[in-house]
Write a protein that holds these residues in place. Structure first.
Motif, PDB file in Angstrom:
ATOM      1  N   CYS A 455       0.819  -1.220   0.000  1.00  0.00           N
ATOM      2  CA  CYS A 455       0.000   0.000   0.000  1.00  0.00           C
ATOM      3  C   CYS A 455       0.847   1.262   0.000  1.00  0.00           C
ATOM      4  CB  CYS A 455      -0.939   0.017   1.214  1.00  0.00           C
ATOM      5  SG  CYS A 455      -2.165  -1.289   1.144  1.00  0.00           S
ATOM      6  N   ALA A 456       2.144   1.109  -0.140  1.00  0.00           N
ATOM      7  CA  ALA A 456       3.063   2.249  -0.078  1.00  0.00           C
ATOM      8  C   ALA A 456       2.733   3.302  -1.128  1.00  0.00           C
ATOM      9  CB  ALA A 456       4.488   1.752  -0.289  1.00  0.00           C
ATOM     10  N   LYS A 457       2.877   4.547  -0.713  1.00  0.00           N
ATOM     11  CA  LYS A 457       2.793   5.652  -1.674  1.00  0.00           C
ATOM     12  C   LYS A 457       4.149   6.325  -1.827  1.00  0.00           C
ATOM     13  CE  LYS A 457      -2.033   6.654  -2.015  1.00  0.00           C
ATOM     14  NZ  LYS A 457      -3.087   7.675  -1.953  1.00  0.00           N
ATOM     15  N   VAL A 458       5.114   5.887  -1.031  1.00  0.00           N
ATOM     16  CA  VAL A 458       6.469   6.435  -1.093  1.00  0.00           C
ATOM     17  C   VAL A 458       7.178   5.835  -2.306  1.00  0.00           C
ATOM     18  CG1 VAL A 458       8.689   6.536   0.106  1.00  0.00           C
ATOM     19  CG2 VAL A 458       6.556   6.746   1.402  1.00  0.00           C
ATOM     20  N   GLU A 459       7.900   6.676  -3.048  1.00  0.00           N
ATOM     21  CA  GLU A 459       8.537   6.213  -4.288  1.00  0.00           C
ATOM     22  C   GLU A 459      10.055   6.251  -4.205  1.00  0.00           C
ATOM     23  OE1 GLU A 459       6.427   8.688  -7.026  1.00  0.00           O
ATOM     24  OE2 GLU A 459       4.677   7.359  -7.047  1.00  0.00           O
ATOM     25  N   GLU A 460      10.573   5.994  -3.012  1.00  0.00           N
ATOM     26  CA  GLU A 460      12.009   5.835  -2.779  1.00  0.00           C
ATOM     27  C   GLU A 460      12.192   4.433  -2.191  1.00  0.00           C
ATOM     28  OE1 GLU A 460      14.249   8.046  -3.677  1.00  0.00           O
ATOM     29  OE2 GLU A 460      12.709   9.492  -4.301  1.00  0.00           O
ATOM     30  N   PRO A 461      12.621   3.440  -2.997  1.00  0.00           N
ATOM     31  CA  PRO A 461      12.607   2.041  -2.569  1.00  0.00           C
ATOM     32  C   PRO A 461      13.245   1.733  -1.209  1.00  0.00           C
ATOM     33  CG  PRO A 461      13.078   2.160  -4.896  1.00  0.00           C
ATOM     34  CD  PRO A 461      13.057   3.578  -4.401  1.00  0.00           C
ATOM     35  N   PRO A 462      14.361   2.371  -0.810  1.00  0.00           N
ATOM     36  CA  PRO A 462      14.943   1.994   0.480  1.00  0.00           C
ATOM     37  C   PRO A 462      14.057   2.299   1.685  1.00  0.00           C
ATOM     38  CG  PRO A 462      16.570   3.120  -0.881  1.00  0.00           C
ATOM     39  CD  PRO A 462      15.242   3.306  -1.544  1.00  0.00           C
ATOM     40  N   VAL A 463      13.018   3.152   1.515  1.00  0.00           N
ATOM     41  CA  VAL A 463      12.134   3.478   2.641  1.00  0.00           C
ATOM     42  C   VAL A 463      10.664   3.323   2.258  1.00  0.00           C
ATOM     43  CG1 VAL A 463      13.804   5.011   3.752  1.00  0.00           C
ATOM     44  CG2 VAL A 463      12.170   5.966   2.095  1.00  0.00           C
ATOM     45  N   SER A 464      10.406   2.554   1.219  1.00  0.00           N
ATOM     46  CA  SER A 464       9.032   2.344   0.768  1.00  0.00           C
ATOM     47  C   SER A 464       8.537   0.985   1.244  1.00  0.00           C
ATOM     48  CB  SER A 464       8.971   2.416  -0.760  1.00  0.00           C
ATOM     49  OG  SER A 464       7.647   2.253  -1.215  1.00  0.00           O
ATOM     50  N   GLY A 465       7.261   0.915   1.650  1.00  0.00           N
ATOM     51  CA  GLY A 465       6.738  -0.354   2.156  1.00  0.00           C
ATOM     52  C   GLY A 465       7.428  -0.738   3.451  1.00  0.00           C
ATOM     53  N   ILE A 466       7.807  -1.992   3.574  1.00  0.00           N
ATOM     54  CA  ILE A 466       8.462  -2.424   4.824  1.00  0.00           C
ATOM     55  C   ILE A 466       9.943  -2.048   4.844  1.00  0.00           C
ATOM     56  CG2 ILE A 466       6.850  -4.327   5.214  1.00  0.00           C
ATOM     57  CD1 ILE A 466       9.215  -6.202   4.400  1.00  0.00           C
ATOM     58  N   ASN A 467      10.491  -1.615   3.719  1.00  0.00           N
ATOM     59  CA  ASN A 467      11.898  -1.210   3.687  1.00  0.00           C
ATOM     60  C   ASN A 467      12.107   0.023   4.563  1.00  0.00           C
ATOM     61  OD1 ASN A 467      12.568  -3.208   1.791  1.00  0.00           O
ATOM     62  ND2 ASN A 467      11.974  -1.888   0.096  1.00  0.00           N
ATOM     63  N   GLY A 468      13.152  -0.009   5.358  1.00  0.00           N
ATOM     64  CA  GLY A 468      13.474   1.147   6.195  1.00  0.00           C
ATOM     65  C   GLY A 468      12.701   1.205   7.495  1.00  0.00           C
ATOM     66  N   VAL A 469      11.726   0.297   7.684  1.00  0.00           N
ATOM     67  CA  VAL A 469      10.989   0.283   8.955  1.00  0.00           C
ATOM     68  C   VAL A 469      11.883  -0.337  10.018  1.00  0.00           C
ATOM     69  CG1 VAL A 469       8.945  -0.577  10.177  1.00  0.00           C
ATOM     70  CG2 VAL A 469       8.789   0.024   7.741  1.00  0.00           C
ATOM     71  N   GLU A 470      11.989   0.331  11.167  1.00  0.00           N
ATOM     72  CA  GLU A 470      12.818  -0.213  12.244  1.00  0.00           C
ATOM     73  C   GLU A 470      12.338  -1.627  12.583  1.00  0.00           C
ATOM     74  OE1 GLU A 470      12.756   4.281  12.701  1.00  0.00           O
ATOM     75  OE2 GLU A 470      11.292   2.702  12.271  1.00  0.00           O
TER      76      GLU A 470
END
Length: 654
Positions: A455-470
């Motif tokens: 459901c991500a709306k962020v378009e920077e892969p390293p912090v989009s979706g589960i990426n970058g989540v602590e």
């Protein structure tokens, strides 16, 4: 350009060719990186974005290869994955130690941070931290040693996982007497009955738990249990090697131990804070667990079991549940047919969040895999692959594996996709897959992870979706969603008898909810054992014997069930030795606090409160890892999390 690009199709090629593709991509990125770093004054747009795009291409193919090794494991998958793994590991290790790239990231951050979007700022901040954790700034000899350690750990993790999978696949328990299976539900007997009238039970979890819960022969339960908890004894030596290398890695990077190193990328402040949290929860939970165990032991006496053992727990618990609640989980299974559960869950997500799921035909790795497009209105925004049934050659357990991540390229938008993998009872032509309610909870859990990614709306892969989540917040959306699987309003979406089409009776729904926290104290202290053990063994390097001693001490301190000396649970603890949870298993409980608080907020306002659902979508699902998880939680509910919510979730309050 906002035009969505076609989804990447799952590769239909020989594994050798897929492995060769990964090798070629690694070489190509190494060459392109040199060109990118040759820029005189690199910017985010000219260095960071192109590099991330290249890394996403590598991720797609390597994930496909590693995924096949988990879900369709054979000699060919083992060989190709094992051959490529060190190449990919070395590449990422080199990347993490690249001084030039680190300098470029630092300069870009200082130069552009006031103009950067929040996601891009987080990409650079996370990247700079990971460079430091990768060994940037170390002398060359220490860098080299760090890379050797990372390569060795990658190999050891893979061997640990493969040993466990091989041991699970090799064992079979033959049962010849009908009397020994007399209490097993007919639907399960049908699955495990052989053509000659005998039965075969394995260590694959649906089969294992079926006999442990309903198997009438106590000695056979003991045999099956012993086989399960003594799997892969060679992993004991691997654990010793893994801990020594992790400890050395942490010290090379300036941390006192691996636990401290692990928390550098998490929300929790220190190992001591984590242990305080777990130990305090243990003190509050243990009296409840002790009372439950006494009740269980007293009931076992009435069954002729006067020395309740670990291999009796599932069997006796099921009978006590039936006695106390007049509830037999087997009664619910005809109402929980796998396909109805899936489509009913989709209907629930539609009402809660406005999502639609539409079946699509596309390339898959097994005929039983189903693929769906996620739609919002008429717009397709993501794709989900469901691989839900157990089979030989498939790693046990359940997980979500993200494949594509939302990204913006010059030619259009890359839409996210994910794999949901479970091990539910296999269906046959004449018998569907009928789930236990625990399987339904598992499916909701993994769909919580999935929605967080797709459901991500962020378009920077390293912090989009589960990426970058602590890491200690990544379980929040999954644990949040699984709580709904007990609610009568939600069960109505899918709890329908697979033959009669009748809804699950209200009396059965009420019993199901009433049993939610049956023996909850024992369940909580068991999870706390795992979390405390994980933190303590990562306080240094320990021999195989010392690991066992630490585990024994934790069991004595927190647990209430006496376990046999032959129980070598640690040799199968793949979460921390091959699954990314090292010095991070506590995150299940840490994140569960957030999940419980969020869940009760929904119950208080009404499950389908549109404002709350919209807040959750906007601040948690759509933003992914683009901001600190606790900051997003505060934006979602407008306050700090309420610590009492976790004990309330389990009814562990006086």
């Amino acid at each position: 350009m906002d035009r969505p690009l076609p989804f990447q199709e799952f590769p239909n090629m020989p594994l050798r060719e897929l492995a060769d593709t990964v090798r070629a991509e690694v070489s190509r990125i190494r060459g392109r990186l040199s060109d990118l770093l040759a820029q005189k004054s690199p910017r985010y747009e000219t260095l960071v974005s192109p590099l991330n795009d290249l890394l996403q291409e590598l991720h797609l193919d390597f994930t496909a290869l590693s995924h096949l090794n988990s879900v369709k494991n054979d000699e060919e998958s083992k060989k190709n994955y094992s051959d490529v793994l060190p190449i990919v590991t070395e590449f990422y290790s080199d990347l993490g130690q690249n001084e030039e790239l680190y300098e470029a990231y630092t300069q870009i951050y200082e130069r552009e941070k006031s103009a950067l979007s929040q996601p891009r700022k987080k990409v650079l901040e996370d990247g700079i931290l990971h460079f430091k954790l990768g060994g940037v700034g170390l002398p060359e000899d220490k860098k080299k040693r760090l890379q050797e350690i990372q390569l060795s750990l990658s190999d050891l993790d893979n061997r640990f996982s493969q040993n466990l999978l091989d041991a699970t696949n090799e064992y079979e328990l033959k049962v010849e007497s009908e009397d020994d299976v007399r209490e097993i539900p007919e639907s399960d007997k049908e699955l495990y009955r052989n053509s000659d009238g005998t039965y075969t039970f394995t260590l694959q979890y649906p089969s294992y738990i079926s006999y442990m819960t309903y198997g009438s022969n106590r000695e056979k339960r003991k045999d099956l249990y012993k086989a399960y908890v003594t799997r892969a004894p060679q992993n004991g030596n691997l654990i010793e090697e893994i801990l020594a290398l992790r400890d050395e890695e942490a010290k090379l990077l300036g941390y006192s131990d691996y636990a401290e190193y692990s928390l550098a990328t998490k929300v929790a402040e220190s190992p001591r804070k984590v242990l305080d949290f777990l130990e305090d929860l243990g003190k509050k939970s243990k009296p409840f667990a002790e009372r439950e165990f006494r009740e269980l032991s007293e009931f076992a006496d009435t069954l002729g079991i006067n020395d309740l053992q670990a291999f009796d727990m599932a069997y006796v618990s099921e009978k006590l549940k039936k006695r106390l609640f007049d509830f037999d989980e087997e009664e619910t299974r005809p109402y929980l047919e796998k396909s109805r559960v899936v489509h009913g869950a989709f209907s629930f997500f539609r009402k809660l969040f406005g999502f639609d799921f539409e079946r699509v035909e596309t390339a898959v790795w097994d005929p039983k895999v189903e693929v769906y497009s996620l739609k919002v209105g008429s717009e397709i925004v993501a794709r989900v692959y469901l691989d839900l049934e157990a089979r030989k050659g498939k790693q046990g357990g359940a997980w979500m594996n993200h494949w594509a991540t939302r990204n913006r390229l010059s030619e259009g938008i890359v839409l996210p996709s994910a794999f949901v993998v479970c091990n539910f009872p296999p269906s046959k032509e004449d018998s569907p897959s009928l789930l236990k309610h625990g399987d339904v909870v598992t499916f909701f859990h993994e769909m919580g992870h999935t929605l967080h990614h797709i459901c991500a709306k962020v378009e920077e892969p390293p912090v989009s979706g589960i990426n970058g989540v602590e890491w200690d917040a990544v379980e929040f959306p999954s644990q949040f969603l699984e709580n709904f699987a007990y609610e009568p309003e939600v069960l109505r979406f899918f709890a329908v008898h697979y033959k009669t089409d009748r809804e699950m009776p209200v009396s059965l729904v009420e019993k199901l909810k009433a049993t939610k926290n049956f023996l909850a104290g024992l369940g909580v202290v068991r999870q706390l054992e795992f979390g405390i053990f994980d933190m303590r063994i990562h306080s240094g390097k320990h021999s195989e014997e010392e690991v066992q001693k630490i585990l024994d001490e934790v069991r004595k301190e927190v647990g209430v069930l006496r376990l046999p000396a032959y129980n070598k649970f640690q040799n199968g603890f793949s979460h921390i030795f091959s699954g990314g949870y090292a010095a991070g298993y506590y995150s299940y409980k840490w994140a569960e606090l957030l999940a419980a608080d969020a869940f009760f907020s929904f119950l208080d306002k009404g499950i389908f409160d549109p404002g709350l659902a919209e807040n959750y979508k906007r601040e948690i699902l759509e933003k992914g890892g683009s901001e600190n998880a606790m900051a997003l939680f505060r934006k979602f509910l407008g306050r700090e999390p309420e610590p009492k919510a976790l004990l309330k979730l389990y009814d562990l309050t006086v």
